[in-house]
Each structure stands twice: as C-alpha cells, then as structure tokens.
Design a protein around this motif. Structure first.
Motif, PDB file in Angstrom:
ATOM      1  N   VAL A 187     -19.632 -48.349 -26.174  1.00 25.58           N
ATOM      2  CA  VAL A 187     -18.700 -48.929 -27.149  1.00 25.58           C
ATOM      3  C   VAL A 187     -18.834 -48.200 -28.489  1.00 25.58           C
ATOM      4  O   VAL A 187     -17.841 -47.827 -29.121  1.00 25.58           O
ATOM      5  CB  VAL A 187     -18.966 -50.449 -27.323  1.00 25.58           C
ATOM      6  N   HIS A 188     -20.090 -47.951 -28.896  1.00 25.84           N
ATOM      7  CA  HIS A 188     -20.301 -47.285 -30.186  1.00 25.84           C
ATOM      8  C   HIS A 188     -19.751 -45.855 -30.168  1.00 25.84           C
ATOM      9  O   HIS A 188     -19.097 -45.415 -31.117  1.00 25.84           O
ATOM     10  CB  HIS A 188     -21.786 -47.295 -30.553  1.00 25.84           C
ATOM     11  N   ILE A 189     -19.990 -45.147 -29.069  1.00 18.96           N
ATOM     12  CA  ILE A 189     -19.480 -43.769 -28.936  1.00 18.96           C
ATOM     13  C   ILE A 189     -17.949 -43.777 -28.998  1.00 18.96           C
ATOM     14  O   ILE A 189     -17.333 -42.989 -29.718  1.00 18.96           O
ATOM     15  CB  ILE A 189     -19.974 -43.131 -27.608  1.00 18.96           C
ATOM     16  N   ALA A 190     -17.337 -44.702 -28.245  1.00 19.97           N
ATOM     17  CA  ALA A 190     -15.873 -44.766 -28.210  1.00 19.97           C
ATOM     18  C   ALA A 190     -15.292 -45.155 -29.570  1.00 19.97           C
ATOM     19  O   ALA A 190     -14.257 -44.635 -29.996  1.00 19.97           O
ATOM     20  CB  ALA A 190     -15.418 -45.756 -27.130  1.00 19.97           C
ATOM     21  N   LYS A 191     -15.982 -46.062 -30.289  1.00 17.62           N
ATOM     22  CA  LYS A 191     -15.529 -46.422 -31.643  1.00 17.62           C
ATOM     23  C   LYS A 191     -15.602 -45.203 -32.563  1.00 17.62           C
ATOM     24  O   LYS A 191     -14.697 -44.982 -33.369  1.00 17.62           O
ATOM     25  CB  LYS A 191     -16.402 -47.532 -32.220  1.00 17.62           C
ATOM     26  N   GLN A 192     -16.696 -44.429 -32.442  1.00 16.79           N
ATOM     27  CA  GLN A 192     -16.815 -43.225 -33.265  1.00 16.79           C
ATOM     28  C   GLN A 192     -15.663 -42.264 -32.978  1.00 16.79           C
ATOM     29  O   GLN A 192     -15.241 -41.506 -33.850  1.00 16.79           O
ATOM     30  CB  GLN A 192     -18.159 -42.523 -32.994  1.00 16.79           C
ATOM     31  N   GLY A 193     -15.170 -42.279 -31.738  1.00 13.05           N
ATOM     32  CA  GLY A 193     -14.067 -41.406 -31.342  1.00 13.05           C
ATOM     33  C   GLY A 193     -12.705 -41.872 -31.828  1.00 13.05           C
ATOM     34  O   GLY A 193     -11.728 -41.153 -31.733  1.00 13.05           O
ATOM     35  N   ASN A 194     -12.649 -43.093 -32.397  1.00 12.56           N
ATOM     36  CA  ASN A 194     -11.414 -43.607 -32.979  1.00 12.56           C
ATOM     37  C   ASN A 194     -10.241 -43.513 -31.996  1.00 12.56           C
ATOM     38  O   ASN A 194      -9.151 -43.076 -32.352  1.00 12.56           O
ATOM     39  CB  ASN A 194     -11.110 -42.812 -34.260  1.00 12.56           C
ATOM     40  N   ILE A 195     -10.494 -43.931 -30.757  1.00 16.35           N
ATOM     41  CA  ILE A 195      -9.498 -43.810 -29.687  1.00 16.35           C
ATOM     42  C   ILE A 195      -8.296 -44.707 -29.974  1.00 16.35           C
ATOM     43  O   ILE A 195      -8.449 -45.870 -30.362  1.00 16.35           O
ATOM     44  CB  ILE A 195     -10.142 -44.178 -28.330  1.00 16.35           C
ATOM     45  N   ARG A 196      -7.102 -44.123 -29.787  1.00 20.13           N
ATOM     46  CA  ARG A 196      -5.847 -44.847 -30.015  1.00 20.13           C
ATOM     47  C   ARG A 196      -5.109 -45.014 -28.691  1.00 20.13           C
ATOM     48  O   ARG A 196      -5.254 -44.187 -27.801  1.00 20.13           O
ATOM     49  CB  ARG A 196      -4.968 -44.051 -30.992  1.00 20.13           C
ATOM     50  N   PRO A 197      -4.271 -46.071 -28.582  1.00 18.27           N
ATOM     51  CA  PRO A 197      -3.490 -46.235 -27.354  1.00 18.27           C
ATOM     52  C   PRO A 197      -2.707 -44.961 -27.024  1.00 18.27           C
ATOM     53  O   PRO A 197      -2.133 -44.338 -27.907  1.00 18.27           O
ATOM     54  CB  PRO A 197      -2.535 -47.384 -27.701  1.00 18.27           C
ATOM     55  N   GLY A 198      -2.759 -44.567 -25.763  1.00 17.04           N
ATOM     56  CA  GLY A 198      -2.032 -43.377 -25.324  1.00 17.04           C
ATOM     57  C   GLY A 198      -2.820 -42.085 -25.432  1.00 17.04           C
ATOM     58  O   GLY A 198      -2.365 -41.045 -24.970  1.00 17.04           O
ATOM     59  N   ASN A 199      -3.996 -42.145 -26.048  1.00 18.07           N
ATOM     60  CA  ASN A 199      -4.809 -40.926 -26.228  1.00 18.07           C
ATOM     61  C   ASN A 199      -5.280 -40.358 -24.891  1.00 18.07           C
ATOM     62  O   ASN A 199      -5.414 -41.088 -23.896  1.00 18.07           O
ATOM     63  CB  ASN A 199      -6.054 -41.226 -27.062  1.00 18.07           C
ATOM     64  N   SER A 200      -5.543 -39.042 -24.912  1.00 13.28           N
ATOM     65  CA  SER A 200      -6.247 -38.411 -23.793  1.00 13.28           C
ATOM     66  C   SER A 200      -7.691 -38.200 -24.219  1.00 13.28           C
ATOM     67  O   SER A 200      -7.972 -37.760 -25.339  1.00 13.28           O
ATOM     68  CB  SER A 200      -5.586 -37.081 -23.430  1.00 13.28           C
ATOM     69  N   VAL A 201      -8.609 -38.588 -23.316  1.00  9.28           N
ATOM     70  CA  VAL A 201     -10.035 -38.550 -23.639  1.00  9.28           C
ATOM     71  C   VAL A 201     -10.767 -37.794 -22.539  1.00  9.28           C
ATOM     72  O   VAL A 201     -10.582 -38.081 -21.356  1.00  9.28           O
ATOM     73  CB  VAL A 201     -10.610 -39.986 -23.755  1.00  9.28           C
ATOM     74  N   VAL A 202     -11.587 -36.813 -22.928  1.00 13.58           N
ATOM     75  CA  VAL A 202     -12.427 -36.117 -21.957  1.00 13.58           C
ATOM     76  C   VAL A 202     -13.872 -36.535 -22.214  1.00 13.58           C
ATOM     77  O   VAL A 202     -14.355 -36.461 -23.352  1.00 13.58           O
ATOM     78  CB  VAL A 202     -12.273 -34.588 -22.045  1.00 13.58           C
TER      79      VAL A 202
END
Ligand SMILES: [Zn+2]
Ligand SMILES: [Zn+2]
Length: 355
Positions: free
Chosen positions: A163-178
């Motif tokens: 959760v902390h890593i993903a929050k740091q990544g500031n993920i937005r709806p529709g984003n592509s994440v590797v």
C-alpha cells in the motif's frame, strides 16, 4: 530446548548466523496505560527474517545479542491497559510491528516510518513477534472484521508495505503500472495498483512459476526478462502490453539492478518510479534517461499513517485478496524449517502458527 507445555512465553530466538533456539522468556508487562498484550496466532516469514538468519545482519543493523525473529503477525488480545478504549480481551487484531517515538519531526509531520527513534520488531536490538505473547500500544493493533481470518491478518503487514509503495507511486485510475519482482510484496503491489484503479498491471520476474501465479492472481500482463539490454527489455514490455510511449508508474519490489534499469527505461516521459525493493547498497543508474524524461523517482520504506488501516479495509471489502498467497503453514516448533523453506524459494508466503 524448553518444552512447549511448560513454557510461559516460548520465543524463537536468533543467536547468531544460522543459530536459533527456542527460549522461554518472561511474559511482557503492560508498562503504559495504552499497552495491550497479544497472544500471537500467525506470523509470516519475511525475506528480512531469512536474511538475519543467514547473514546475522542487514546493512548497518547487526544482530549482536540474541533476538526474537518475526514481524508479520496477527493475534488475539489477552490483556489491556487501564487507558485502552478501542480494544478488549478476545479481539482479533493485525499487529503493526514498528512503534515510533511520536515526538520527532518525521513523526509529527505524519511520516512516522521515518522516525529517528523507531523501535521495529526483529530489527536489532528490538525483539520480534515470534513469541507466544507480544506487547503493543493499542493504536498499533488493527481490529480484524469477523469476515477476516487470523491467517489473512498476518498478511496485513506485507500488504501495508505494498500500500505504501503504491501510494508513493501516486497511481491514478486508468494508469499503466509495471511491477518488478513477483514475490509477496510485488504481487500485493499489483493487487493494490488494481484496487487503486490501474487498468494495466504488468509483473516482471526472472522466475516463470512466479509469473504464472501473478497472471492468475492480478496481473494483466507478465514479462520474463531476456538476455538483452535494459532498453530492449523495456521496449519489449511496452510492445507486448500496448503501453504506447511507456508505463505511467513503475513499482520496484525486487531490489535488483537490472530491474532498476529496465524500470527507468519502460516509463513514459513524466512517469513515476518507486524503489521499494532492497538489494545492493549501491548500483549504476540510468540518470540521463531519468533527467531527460523528467521522471519522479521516489523511495518507499515500510508503512506510515493510514497504510495499515487501508490494508485491512482493502481485504475486508474484497478489493484485495490475500489468502491465495498463503502456500504453507507450519507449527511454531518448526519455525526454523519455515525459514529454510523460504530461503529455498518454496511457495509464496509461509505462516508460522502461534502457541
Ligand atoms: Zn516483512
Ligand atoms: Zn519519531
């Protein structure tokens, strides 16, 4: 070895490199009015436990005195201090195993994972949770809803890391994440990215079985790195997964140097890179690409304000499922076997049952 039947607080203690013993230690006293005493029920084995067992140290943290291992735990409250208002004996809880000082600047700014006086379980010289009983302040115990098992409760720790890593990544709806690394934390990063609304989630790992698991679990795409340059691997990840000019966000849960290189190259201009995995202290870095693509590059360490409660919520609401990750469960007396199994790469997450 102390017999399980007569011991009061049997604890799994690391004495030195590959030297462990079971020791009957005193049951912790409640020292603060807000303390609670927990009967530990399940503990996940973490890479750091294995590392301390194998090397006796992680970086500057060196095991000098015997130390109890374990920090990914759930349990049942058995006793509460006079000031405790949120918990009562019998409550089932996930244990957040690092207690900050609450007074330093990072603590007061809401980033208590960066506390300069953090006392973190199974990080020398602080004892871990692989004991019958463990003491924590009430606000570091997270009540599990009835729908959640204590086994799932033990997975809240690695999920909070994700959760902390993903929050740091500031993920937005529709984003592509590797996501690099398909161990427990990488897999959970993928699951959290999906819960945060990412539409493409690509898991990268050098072990094919882990990728096969990732594909079933949460990944929309997987990639097994080939013996080509980091740029070429990045290019193939983009092409095979329709990432266009590149991924919006890269989360590293591998700590491996080739992952860092490929991760920087797979990002689009203006993308965000998060380093969550821990590997070598120093490595080469494609700084020119980071510069000319104006990337945001961040670190991520453990978990902080709100991460644990969000992790419990994600599981309780069914947005993230953790039970598939539990591939093995052993008795407390077999704790060392659990460590060697994890070292040998068996399964995804091994749990040690409590006493
Ligand atoms: Zn851990
Ligand atoms: Zn502090």
């Amino acid at each position: 070895m102390t017999s399980t039947a007569t011991a009061q607080n049997l604890s799994f203690v690391l004495e030195g490199i590959k030297q462990v013993k079971f020791e009957d230690r005193p049951i912790p006293e409640l020292v603060d009015p807000h303390d609670v005493l927990i009967n530990v029920k399940y503990t996940g084995v973490c890479g750091s436990d294995v590392h301390y067992w194998e090397h006796g140290a992680i970086g500057d943290f060196i095991v000098k005195d015997p130390m109890v291992l374990g920090h990914e735990s759930s349990g049942v409250v058995v006793k509460v201090g006079s000031g405790v208002t949120t918990l009562k004996p019998g409550d089932r809880v996930a244990l957040e195993p690092g207690v900050p000082c609450r007074r330093c600047d990072p603590c007061k700014s809401g980033r208590y994972n960066l506390c300069i006086r953090m006392a973190f379980a199974a990080t020398p010289p602080i004892d871990g949770t692989l004991a019958k009983y463990y003491r924590l302040p009430e606000d570091f115990c997270y009540k599990l809803p009835d729908s959640m098992t204590l086994q799932e409760g033990a997975l809240i720790e690695p999920l909070s890391v994700a959760v902390h890593i993903a929050k740091q990544g500031n993920i937005r709806p529709g984003n592509s994440v590797v996501v690099f690394g398909a161990g427990p934390v990488g897999l959970l990063c993928g699951a959290v990215a999906r819960a945060f609304g990412a539409s493409k989630i690509v898991l990268v790992d050098i072990q094919k079985p882990r990728l096969d698991f990732a594909k079933k679990y949460t990944a929309t795409g997987i990639y097994l790195p080939q013996r080509v340059s980091a740029q070429e691997n990045a290019q193939r990840i983009k092409e095979e997964n329709d990432l266009g000019p590149g991924a919006d966000v890269v989360l590293d849960a591998s700590g491996a140097e080739p992952s860092v290189h490929t991760g920087i190259h797979v990002l689009r201009t203006g993308g965000t890179y998060v380093q969550g995995g821990m590997g070598k202290n120093e490595m080469t870095f494609p700084i020119m690409a980071a510069c000319t693509k104006e990337l945001t590059v961040k670190g991520s360490f453990r978990y902080s304000s709100g991460d644990y409660s969000l992790a419990v919520d994600l599981v309780a609401t069914g947005k993230v499922s953790v039970k598939e990750l539990i591939t093995n469960e052993v008795k407390f007396e077999e704790a060392e076997t659990a460590i060697t199994d994890v070292k040998a790469g068996k399964g995804i997450k091994t749990l040690i049952a409590g006493l």
